[in-house]
Motif scaffolding. Structure first.
Motif: not given
Length: 380
Positions: A95-99, A103-105
């Motif tokens: 989550s933190e890396t995509l954010g 990129v939305e989780l």
């Protein structure tokens, strides 16, 4: 090997997958990583197992960063369970890396170790117009169709720990990311055998889904290590589907085999249940080792109830998985198997190891339980 396998060998060499800005601690901290096994799970194109590639920092151009942040990409996670720090820390890392890249989780599901429930969740997630799905398959022997449907929907599939049978890297899924589970088990088994003096009876507590590759690798590490010690006999193998079953099964096992001196459990939740079961029949002398470190199992190590743990780095696994997805969204090559080395944890290096795993200071109750017994040591 066909051309596809050759291309993946090239991709494995040039893939850049991030541990994350905090991950250098795994290489530079007071605990050295255990040796990395050369290969992972046998998959299509790699009958002897895909080469293990450690994650390294990614490289993005300015144009690629813009594409990621303006792409309106959506991702989801299908976990086999959400009942342990291994699960929650991995979700956090993803989550933190995509954010960071926009990129939305949009969803995280919990299958509670039920393959049928997970199949239904996969169908629902595929309908949410996502571009990326991260998932831990529960039973690779029976879930091929469920995951192939995800791939055929055009969703980039990042597998965690296991590959459903018959799926091909680069075609049906992007990559599989996992810890070096075999070395995790080798370390824990070596510590178990030392603690019982290299002789006597031991037991294995393992998962009932034998096609679950990470568990199979741990069992292989346990059995291969045991094979080198002829004075140690495997007296019992206990299988479970839910960790809560292990309490009663341990009581029954120790009643039937009262000479058992030690237990290796394939992860920490069943290990803690085994300790409770042993205590219920007055066997506080049982030596227990396991895999996976979190605040709960760390307290058992601090109190001397778990002798040693072969630990994973679940947050760093999540970071590596997220960055594999970012590369896939950009059409950049990704290695078919990304592996993070195991960490050997004893009481003496517990506090530094726990901080390395959780990315935060150890809870006060663990430090208090340690007293002066948990001092950092270097290497194994």
């Amino acid at each position: 090997m066909g051309k596809g396998g050759g291309l993946w060998r090239v991709a494995a060499v040039i893939a850049f997958i991030l541990w994350g800005c905090r991950a250098n601690i795994a290489q530079e901290g007071p605990i050295g990583p255990l040796p990395l096994s050369a290969r992972g799970q046998p998959v299509v194109g790699f009958p002897e197992g895909a080469p293990a590639i450690a994650p390294v920092p990614p490289v993005f151009t300015t144009e690629e960063l813009t594409r990621l942040r303006n792409g309106n990409y959506r991702a989801a996670i299908s976990m086999q369970a959400l009942d342990s720090p291994w699960n929650s820390l991995q979700v956090q890392g993803i989550s933190e890396t995509l954010g960071k890249y926009g990129v939305e989780l949009v969803a995280v599901t919990d299958a509670a170790q039920d393959p049928g429930r997970q199949a239904a969740q996969l169908r629902a997630l595929a309908d949410q117009k996502i571009q990326v799905l991260f998932s831990v398959p529960i039973d690779p022997a029976t879930q091929t169709l469920a995951y192939r449907r995800v791939s055929e929907a055009g969703i980039k599939l990042i597998l965690m720990d296991n590959v459903p049978h018959g799926l091909q890297p680069g075609k049906d899924y992007v990559t599989v990311v996992g810890s070096d589970n075999e070395q995790n088990a080798v370390f824990a088994t070596e510590e178990l055998l030392k603690a019982i003096g290299g002789r006597g009876e031991v037991a294995l507590i393992t998962y009932s889904y034998e096609s679950y590759y990470s568990i199979a690798a741990r069992r292989r590490g346990f059995e291969q290590t045991l094979a080198g010690h002829p004075d140690v006999r495997l007296a019992a193998v206990v299988k479970f589907t839910q960790p809560s079953e292990v309490y009663q099964k341990t009581i029954a096992m120790l009643t039937a085999h009262p000479n058992i001196k030690g237990i290796f459990a394939v992860w920490s939740d069943p290990a803690m249940q085994a300790i409770a079961g042993a205590q219920a029949v007055g066997r506080e002398d049982i030596v227990v080792t396991t895999n996976d470190l979190g605040p709960d199992s760390a307290l058992y190590v601090a109190r001397g109830q778990i002798k040693a743990i072969g630990a994973q780095l679940p947050y760093d696994l999540g970071v590596a998985e997220a960055n594999a997805a970012l590369y896939a969204l950009l059409g950049k090559p990704v290695a078919p198997y990304i592996s993070i080395a195991a960490l050997g944890v004893r009481q003496s290096n517990l506090l530094s190891a726990l901080e390395m795993v959780t990315k935060r200071s150890p809870p006060p109750e663990i430090s208090a339980a340690c007293g002066d017994k948990c001092k950092a040591e270097t290497g194994r």
